[in-house]
Design an enzyme around this catalytic site. Sequence first.
Site, PDB file in Angstrom:
ATOM      1  N   TRP A  51       0.996  -1.163  -0.305  1.00 33.14           N
ATOM      2  CA  TRP A  51      -0.026   0.373   0.052  1.00 33.14           C
ATOM      3  C   TRP A  51       0.967   1.126  -0.032  1.00 33.14           C
ATOM      4  O   TRP A  51       2.051   1.380   0.816  1.00 33.14           O
ATOM      5  CB  TRP A  51      -1.089  -0.469   1.242  1.00 33.14           C
ATOM      6  CG  TRP A  51      -1.817  -0.849   1.348  1.00 33.14           C
ATOM      7  CD1 TRP A  51      -2.153  -2.420   1.688  1.00 33.14           C
ATOM      8  CD2 TRP A  51      -3.351  -0.327   0.570  1.00 33.14           C
ATOM      9  NE1 TRP A  51      -3.583  -2.440   1.138  1.00 33.14           N
ATOM     10  CE2 TRP A  51      -4.210  -1.758   0.542  1.00 33.14           C
ATOM     11  CE3 TRP A  51      -4.433   0.966   0.456  1.00 33.14           C
ATOM     12  CZ2 TRP A  51      -5.789  -1.525   0.411  1.00 33.14           C
ATOM     13  CZ3 TRP A  51      -5.594   0.606  -0.052  1.00 33.14           C
ATOM     14  CH2 TRP A  51      -6.085  -0.524  -0.175  1.00 33.14           C
ATOM     15  N   HIS A  69      -0.571  -6.400   5.974  1.00 32.43           N
ATOM     16  CA  HIS A  69      -1.550  -6.511   4.757  1.00 32.43           C
ATOM     17  C   HIS A  69      -0.194  -6.037   3.791  1.00 32.43           C
ATOM     18  O   HIS A  69      -1.442  -5.722   2.220  1.00 32.43           O
ATOM     19  CB  HIS A  69      -2.387  -5.132   4.520  1.00 32.43           C
ATOM     20  CG  HIS A  69      -2.893  -4.842   6.675  1.00 32.43           C
ATOM     21  ND1 HIS A  69      -4.587  -5.516   6.911  1.00 32.43           N
ATOM     22  CD2 HIS A  69      -3.024  -4.368   6.961  1.00 32.43           C
ATOM     23  CE1 HIS A  69      -4.986  -5.383   7.244  1.00 32.43           C
ATOM     24  NE2 HIS A  69      -3.797  -4.404   8.338  1.00 32.43           N
ATOM     25  N   HIS A 111      -3.519 -11.990   2.507  1.00 37.80           N
ATOM     26  CA  HIS A 111      -3.816 -12.024   3.674  1.00 37.80           C
ATOM     27  C   HIS A 111      -5.472 -12.291   4.681  1.00 37.80           C
ATOM     28  O   HIS A 111      -6.196 -11.634   3.294  1.00 37.80           O
ATOM     29  CB  HIS A 111      -3.056 -10.687   4.198  1.00 37.80           C
ATOM     30  CG  HIS A 111      -3.516  -9.152   3.868  1.00 37.80           C
ATOM     31  ND1 HIS A 111      -3.596  -9.390   2.368  1.00 37.80           N
ATOM     32  CD2 HIS A 111      -4.585  -8.654   4.388  1.00 37.80           C
ATOM     33  CE1 HIS A 111      -3.815  -7.767   2.677  1.00 37.80           C
ATOM     34  NE2 HIS A 111      -4.642  -7.587   3.321  1.00 37.80           N
ATOM     35  N   ASP A 146      -8.347  -9.953   7.205  1.00 40.55           N
ATOM     36  CA  ASP A 146      -8.087  -8.881   8.116  1.00 40.55           C
ATOM     37  C   ASP A 146      -8.754  -9.526   9.937  1.00 40.55           C
ATOM     38  O   ASP A 146     -10.229  -9.824   9.247  1.00 40.55           O
ATOM     39  CB  ASP A 146      -9.159  -7.651   7.492  1.00 40.55           C
ATOM     40  CG  ASP A 146      -8.647  -6.869   6.339  1.00 40.55           C
ATOM     41  OD1 ASP A 146      -6.816  -7.193   6.221  1.00 40.55           O
ATOM     42  OD2 ASP A 146      -8.746  -6.082   5.982  1.00 40.55           O
ATOM     43  N   HIS A 198      -8.466  -4.283  12.387  1.00 39.75           N
ATOM     44  CA  HIS A 198      -7.962  -2.975  11.409  1.00 39.75           C
ATOM     45  C   HIS A 198      -8.804  -2.189  11.228  1.00 39.75           C
ATOM     46  O   HIS A 198      -8.094  -1.044  10.690  1.00 39.75           O
ATOM     47  CB  HIS A 198      -7.890  -4.621  10.347  1.00 39.75           C
ATOM     48  CG  HIS A 198      -7.390  -3.305   9.116  1.00 39.75           C
ATOM     49  ND1 HIS A 198      -5.964  -3.094   9.334  1.00 39.75           N
ATOM     50  CD2 HIS A 198      -7.610  -3.432   7.685  1.00 39.75           C
ATOM     51  CE1 HIS A 198      -5.741  -2.483   7.541  1.00 39.75           C
ATOM     52  NE2 HIS A 198      -6.913  -3.060   6.789  1.00 39.75           N
ATOM     53  N   HIS A 204     -15.836  -3.062   4.545  1.00 41.25           N
ATOM     54  CA  HIS A 204     -15.068  -3.711   6.161  1.00 41.25           C
ATOM     55  C   HIS A 204     -16.075  -4.308   6.693  1.00 41.25           C
ATOM     56  O   HIS A 204     -16.770  -5.418   7.715  1.00 41.25           O
ATOM     57  CB  HIS A 204     -14.388  -3.662   6.373  1.00 41.25           C
ATOM     58  CG  HIS A 204     -12.763  -3.485   5.545  1.00 41.25           C
ATOM     59  ND1 HIS A 204     -12.805  -3.183   4.271  1.00 41.25           N
ATOM     60  CD2 HIS A 204     -11.934  -4.334   5.193  1.00 41.25           C
ATOM     61  CE1 HIS A 204     -11.824  -3.702   3.753  1.00 41.25           C
ATOM     62  NE2 HIS A 204     -10.930  -4.388   4.396  1.00 41.25           N
ATOM     63  N   GLU A 210      -7.859 -11.303   1.861  1.00 49.97           N
ATOM     64  CA  GLU A 210      -7.570 -10.250   0.123  1.00 49.97           C
ATOM     65  C   GLU A 210      -6.235 -10.688  -0.621  1.00 49.97           C
ATOM     66  O   GLU A 210      -5.519 -11.431   0.363  1.00 49.97           O
ATOM     67  CB  GLU A 210      -7.526  -8.709   1.111  1.00 49.97           C
ATOM     68  CG  GLU A 210      -8.897  -8.236   1.321  1.00 49.97           C
ATOM     69  CD  GLU A 210      -8.473  -7.197   2.177  1.00 49.97           C
ATOM     70  OE1 GLU A 210      -9.903  -6.548   2.261  1.00 49.97           O
ATOM     71  OE2 GLU A 210      -7.260  -6.719   3.069  1.00 49.97           O
TER      72      GLU A 210
END
EC number: 3.5.1.9
Length: 209
Positions: free
Chosen positions: A20, A50, A54, A56, A60, A161, A173
């Site tokens: 990210w 992340h 992975h 969540d 998170h 989410h 994800e």
Amino acid sequence: MKTSEWIDISQPLNNDIATWPGDTPFSYEVSWSKEESGSVNVGKLTMSIHTGTHIDAPFHFDNEGKKVIDLDVQVYVGPARIIDVSNLESIGKKELEKFHLEGVERLLLRTSSHGKANEFPDIIPHLRADIAPFLSEKGIRLIGVDVPSVDPLDDKELAAHHQLFKHGIHILENVVLDHVADGDYELIALPLALSDADGSPVRAVIRPI
């Protein structure tokens, strides 16, 4: 009868993997070599949770949410179905109603939108919040996507989410689905036993059933 072989659907973790924007880059190095120790190589790993394939945990996106160690590991092991939802900007109840999902507990969505582990996408298909109650009614407990997030990349509200976990649906994800067919599989995507973490890398594998 020969048992089907396991198929890896994880992004390989290496120093070229995308992260990210602004997040911790992935790094692996041998911090203590066999020559230095006299017996073994010892590696050092630095990464964001992340990065790559992975899961969540609610922590998170919710300071009061469960952490990885509190999650039910049973959710991450068992029958799963892969379906193709390519060429869609967003995915919600309307798009999934045409699929037969009765009896499905884990659903993996192939969007075929990116597929380059070493390049972070500019835009991704996302899940709309109305998908959560629909999946819950079907008895689905885990949703997996082949992109970095279930929400738009620049979104701060994270409606998908929040709604998914509100309805008891766990999030997986960055799975890799471009080399597997639609259908029913056995899935293993176990998180690490991280006591205080907001997510965990996983080695996700499937085999036909």
